[in-house]
Write an enzyme that holds these catalytic residues in place. Sequence first.
Site, mmCIF file in Angstrom:
data_model
loop_
_atom_site.group_PDB
_atom_site.id
_atom_site.type_symbol
_atom_site.label_atom_id
_atom_site.label_comp_id
_atom_site.label_asym_id
_atom_site.label_seq_id
_atom_site.Cartn_x
_atom_site.Cartn_y
_atom_site.Cartn_z
ATOM 1 N N CYS A 73 3.212 -4.219 -3.296
ATOM 2 C CA CYS A 73 4.239 -4.514 -2.368
ATOM 3 C C CYS A 73 5.295 -3.088 -2.358
ATOM 4 O O CYS A 73 5.760 -2.605 -1.187
ATOM 5 C CB CYS A 73 4.980 -5.659 -2.472
ATOM 6 S SG CYS A 73 3.936 -7.162 -2.297
ATOM 7 N N GLU A 113 6.520 -10.034 0.518
ATOM 8 C CA GLU A 113 6.869 -8.758 1.227
ATOM 9 C C GLU A 113 5.867 -8.233 2.284
ATOM 10 O O GLU A 113 6.233 -7.879 3.444
ATOM 11 C CB GLU A 113 7.001 -7.665 0.160
ATOM 12 C CG GLU A 113 8.196 -8.109 -0.973
ATOM 13 C CD GLU A 113 7.391 -8.713 -2.231
ATOM 14 O OE1 GLU A 113 6.606 -9.576 -2.090
ATOM 15 O OE2 GLU A 113 7.495 -8.383 -3.326
ATOM 16 N N CYS A 164 6.097 -5.914 -6.574
ATOM 17 C CA CYS A 164 4.897 -5.708 -7.298
ATOM 18 C C CYS A 164 4.448 -4.204 -6.820
ATOM 19 O O CYS A 164 4.978 -3.783 -5.563
ATOM 20 C CB CYS A 164 3.700 -6.567 -7.403
ATOM 21 S SG CYS A 164 2.813 -6.460 -5.952
ATOM 22 N N HIS A 208 1.242 -11.678 -0.329
ATOM 23 C CA HIS A 208 2.607 -11.734 -1.004
ATOM 24 C C HIS A 208 3.731 -11.966 0.022
ATOM 25 O O HIS A 208 3.542 -11.299 1.226
ATOM 26 C CB HIS A 208 2.838 -10.525 -1.734
ATOM 27 C CG HIS A 208 2.072 -10.615 -2.972
ATOM 28 N ND1 HIS A 208 2.422 -9.645 -4.053
ATOM 29 C CD2 HIS A 208 0.935 -10.994 -3.486
ATOM 30 C CE1 HIS A 208 1.529 -9.733 -5.131
ATOM 31 N NE2 HIS A 208 0.444 -10.593 -4.620
#
Length: 163
Positions: free
Chosen positions: A93, A62, A90, A60
Site C-alpha cells: 500500500c 488503502e 503495508c 486492502h
Amino acid sequence: MNNDISGAKKHLQFMRQAFHLAEQAYEEKEVPVGAIVVKDDQIIGKGYNQTERLKDPTAHAEMLAISAACSTLEEKYLTGCTLYVTLEPCPMCAGGLVWAKIDTVIIGALDAKAGGCGSIFNIAGSEKLNHQPKVLHGFMEKDCEWLLKQFFQERRGKQNGQQ
C-alpha cells in the site's frame, strides 16, 4: 497557530470517518482497517479491508480507496489529495501511495509488524523513488489500536484482557 489547530481538527474529523469504515470491516470479520482519500475537503474515495470477501490479497483499505479516488477524478495521480488510514500502510500500500502521488498520509496506529511508512520499512519516504508523501501519525491512535487488538483477540478465541 490557528491553522495548526484547525488542521488537527480537520484531520480528526476525517480520521473518524476512516475509523467508521474500519468498524464496518470489523463487523464483516475483515481486519479492521479503513481509509479515505480527501481532496479540497471532500471525500473522493473510501475503502476498508475486503481481502476475505473478495478473495483478493490486494483488497486492502488503502488500495480500494486509491482506486475509488482515481475513478472519481478520472486521473491516475492523486496530487493535492490526503489519505487517512487507521493503520500504517503495508509495503504494498505504501508503494501504491507513492505511485498515485498522494500528497499526505495521515495514519492512526503504526504497524510494528509490516509498516511501510516508517515503522519497519520507509517506502513512502524513500528518496530512491520519484515521490515522497508527507506522513503524519498518531491520529486516534488508541482507538485504532484497540479495534485491531479486539479483532485479533476475538479471532484467536481468547477472553477479554488475555494476550
